[in-house]
Design a protein around this motif. Structure first.
Motif, mmCIF file in Angstrom:
data_model
loop_
_atom_site.group_PDB
_atom_site.id
_atom_site.type_symbol
_atom_site.label_atom_id
_atom_site.label_comp_id
_atom_site.label_asym_id
_atom_site.label_seq_id
_atom_site.Cartn_x
_atom_site.Cartn_y
_atom_site.Cartn_z
ATOM 1 N N UNK A 281 4.722 -37.374 -10.596
ATOM 2 C CA UNK A 281 6.030 -37.026 -10.026
ATOM 3 C C UNK A 281 7.138 -37.969 -10.489
ATOM 4 N N UNK A 282 6.853 -39.282 -10.515
ATOM 5 C CA UNK A 282 7.919 -40.230 -10.854
ATOM 6 C C UNK A 282 8.341 -40.125 -12.314
ATOM 7 N N UNK A 283 7.484 -39.589 -13.159
ATOM 8 C CA UNK A 283 7.848 -39.450 -14.565
ATOM 9 C C UNK A 283 8.879 -38.342 -14.790
ATOM 10 N N UNK A 284 9.164 -37.599 -13.752
ATOM 11 C CA UNK A 284 10.239 -36.614 -13.843
ATOM 12 C C UNK A 284 11.616 -37.248 -13.620
ATOM 13 N N UNK A 285 11.621 -38.486 -13.111
ATOM 14 C CA UNK A 285 12.879 -39.189 -12.862
ATOM 15 C C UNK A 285 13.420 -39.766 -14.171
#
Length: 301
Positions: A281-285
């Motif tokens: 999920x955080x790699x979408x930031x």
């Protein structure tokens, strides 16, 4: 892990489940090994009071499937009951009763007969506590006084030395408590057991080496830098895990400076599931936001 619902254990899975339970494995470990939810494992184990059901076996005196097949073929060929009995080295009355139970000379089928015989053989014998009400009342009274099953069994042998019908083993008392389907002793009496357990556990079961409720290699919150407290510097994240009904879980990530919050659904509350979901999920930031985000993959959030 599979979604919640009816467990649907195969015979092989049930055998492995009980083997692992008797080896002292936890519900979670068994669930991971079988690809099932821990709650599903608990449902199967609790229904039997933690006691593995005895494996069903055919009586050595019962007709075998091959013998029933021989009866079916012989009847179709016009053989008499005595001829069939002589071929199988069985009593004629055994063959006669077999045919009468499962059809007629014209309708007897080996597969159907064998299946019916297997089902009819399932006749659980009621334990002595279920058929002997005075004994049941004495046992319940002593349990209410916080006597252990071992003490009750020993006291009965001393109190009624010549009355074998008033003797009972401590194992029968435990089984009657743990297996509520027997309908013998009330569930409320379980609280009087010394162990306070609701079902039987293996002697090999131990929490040693199982960091339940602990985080491996955890870093105390007291060791975090002072600048985290005043929220003045961006880049500090705070994570948590929320557990809901039906074994559902959501991980949260909050950036302390901006209060930016992320909610991530995870398949399980184990460290691997949480870390994998958060990483994805955080790699979408934007890269600037997650470059400083780190957490211990070996720890549970």
């Amino acid at each position: 892990m599979e979604p919640m619902g009816r467990p649907g254990f195969s015979a092989k899975q049930r055998a492995e489940l009980w083997a692992r339970w008797q080896a002292g494995e936890s519900l979670s470990d068994i669930g991971r090994a079988l690809g099932k939810q821990a709650g599903s494992i608990h449902g199967v184990v609790a229904a039997c009071g933690g006691i593995a059901p005895a494996e069903r076996r055919r009586s050595r005196l019962a007709l075998t499937p091959s013998e029933r097949e021989e009866i079916s073929r012989s009847l179709a060929g016009g053989a008499t009951i005595r001829q069939i009995a002589a071929t199988l080295q069985r009593a004629p009355s055994t063959i006669s009763r077999e045919i009468a139970r499962h059809g007629t000379r014209r309708t007897y089928r080996a597969t159907v007969a064998d299946s019916r015989a297997w089902d009819r053989a399932r006749r659980p014998k009621p334990c002595r506590l279920a058929t002997h009400i005075p004994l049941q009342q004495i046992v319940a009274e002593k349990l209410g006084l916080d006597w252990s099953p071992e003490q009750i069994a020993g006291w009965l042998r001393v109190q009624y030395p010549g009355a074998s019908n008033m003797h009972i083993s401590h194992e029968t008392i435990y089984r009657s408590l743990f297996i509520q389907a027997r309908g013998v002793l009330k569930k409320e009496l379980l609280k009087h057991l010394r162990s306070r357990r609701m079902m039987r556990r293996s002697r090999l079961a131990s929490t040693e080496g199982q960091p339940r409720g602990q985080i491996i290699d955890a870093i105390s919150i007291r060791e975090r830098p002072a600048e985290v407290e005043d929220r003045a510097i961006p880049g500090h994240w705070e994570g948590d895990l929320i557990s809901g009904a039906k074994n559902s879980h959501i991980a949260t990530l909050v950036e302390r400076h901006s209060r930016f919050t992320m909610l991530v659904k995870v398949q399980g509350k184990d460290a691997a599931s949480v870390a994998s979901a958060l990483s994805r999920e955080v790699r979408r930031l934007p890269r600037e936001m997650w470059r400083s985000l780190t957490w211990d993959r070996g720890s549970e959030m």
